[in-house]
Design a protein around this motif. Structure first.
Motif, mmCIF file in Angstrom:
data_model
loop_
_atom_site.group_PDB
_atom_site.id
_atom_site.type_symbol
_atom_site.label_atom_id
_atom_site.label_comp_id
_atom_site.label_asym_id
_atom_site.label_seq_id
_atom_site.Cartn_x
_atom_site.Cartn_y
_atom_site.Cartn_z
ATOM 1 N N UNK A 1 0.827 -1.206 0.000
ATOM 2 C CA UNK A 1 0.000 0.000 0.000
ATOM 3 C C UNK A 1 0.861 1.255 0.000
ATOM 4 N N UNK A 2 0.202 2.376 -0.263
ATOM 5 C CA UNK A 2 0.807 3.693 -0.144
ATOM 6 C C UNK A 2 -0.175 4.624 0.531
ATOM 7 N N UNK A 3 0.328 5.761 1.040
ATOM 8 C CA UNK A 3 -0.522 6.719 1.733
ATOM 9 C C UNK A 3 -0.202 8.134 1.278
ATOM 10 N N UNK A 4 -1.262 8.851 0.901
ATOM 11 C CA UNK A 4 -1.197 10.292 0.663
ATOM 12 C C UNK A 4 -2.076 10.919 1.733
ATOM 13 N N UNK A 5 -1.462 11.722 2.607
ATOM 14 C CA UNK A 5 -2.182 12.347 3.718
ATOM 15 C C UNK A 5 -2.230 13.851 3.502
ATOM 16 N N UNK B 1 6.958 6.837 -6.293
ATOM 17 C CA UNK B 1 6.146 5.771 -5.716
ATOM 18 C C UNK B 1 5.914 4.660 -6.738
ATOM 19 N N UNK B 2 5.635 5.069 -7.976
ATOM 20 C CA UNK B 2 5.408 4.078 -9.037
ATOM 21 C C UNK B 2 6.658 3.243 -9.294
ATOM 22 N N UNK B 3 7.820 3.886 -9.281
ATOM 23 C CA UNK B 3 9.080 3.148 -9.468
ATOM 24 C C UNK B 3 9.238 2.088 -8.394
ATOM 25 N N UNK C 1 4.709 0.830 0.456
ATOM 26 C CA UNK C 1 5.607 1.103 -0.658
ATOM 27 C C UNK C 1 5.997 2.574 -0.553
ATOM 28 N N UNK C 2 7.275 2.845 -0.500
ATOM 29 C CA UNK C 2 7.754 4.226 -0.452
ATOM 30 C C UNK C 2 7.417 4.909 0.857
ATOM 31 N N UNK C 3 7.632 6.208 0.858
ATOM 32 C CA UNK C 3 7.349 7.022 2.040
ATOM 33 C C UNK C 3 5.918 7.542 1.977
ATOM 34 N N UNK D 1 -1.625 9.286 8.990
ATOM 35 C CA UNK D 1 -0.668 8.602 9.856
ATOM 36 C C UNK D 1 -1.318 7.405 10.543
ATOM 37 N N UNK D 2 -2.564 7.595 11.003
ATOM 38 C CA UNK D 2 -3.275 6.500 11.666
ATOM 39 C C UNK D 2 -3.587 5.360 10.697
#
Length: 149
Positions: free
Chosen positions: A85-89, A142-144, A117-119, A103-104
């Motif tokens: 997964x990834x997160x955009x907050x 992120x895609x990379x 995946x990624x930061x 963050x939660x």
């Protein structure tokens, strides 16, 4: 790779970001956007990647449309060890609860065994008046990392 874009939005900013991200991902991925996500409808077997895009509401709360899904995860505690997964907050640094919902969500998914995946991307409304631009700058890296999985 199929991507489930899970959106939490109160005033529309996270939806705008999700729409822009979806458009960029569609050239190489099948993307399904979920404004009212339900765990029963999402794949957790590693065949799909989840990308959470959520704002923070109130005192660090999840937006109304994603809160039932997050509660479902907390209560059912599914094994997400196959999930990436990834997160955009999105949030405002004017508040102590800056990006708390993102963050939660990130912490909950990790607690359930998922691999990020990624930061995590945290977009500050004070610094970035057009959050979609920041998300689109973050997305190629992120895609990379997604493709390297």
């Amino acid at each position: 790779m199929e991507i489930d874009l899970i959106v939490g939005s109160m005033l529309g900013a996270a939806e705008y970001v999700a729409d822009e991200v979806e458009q960029q991902l569609l050239d190489q991925h099948q993307v399904t956007q979920h404004l009212d996500a339900d765990l029963a409808e999402l794949k957790t077997d590693g065949s799909h990647v989840w990308l959470i895009c959520t704002s923070t509401h109130g005192a660090g709360d999840f937006p109304d449309n994603i809160e039932p899904f997050m509660s479902q995860l907390q209560q059912e505690r599914p094994d997400l060890s196959q999930l990436k997964y990834g997160v955009i907050a999105l949030g405002s640094s004017q508040y102590d609860s800056f990006c708390q919902a993102g963050r939660d969500a990130d912490q909950l998914l990790q607690d359930l065994g998922a691999t990020r995946i990624g930061e995590r991307l945290e977009i500050d409304a004070v610094e970035e008046p057009v959050p979609e631009d920041v998300a689109l700058e973050w997305l190629p890296q992120w895609r990379e990392q997604l493709e390297a999985q």
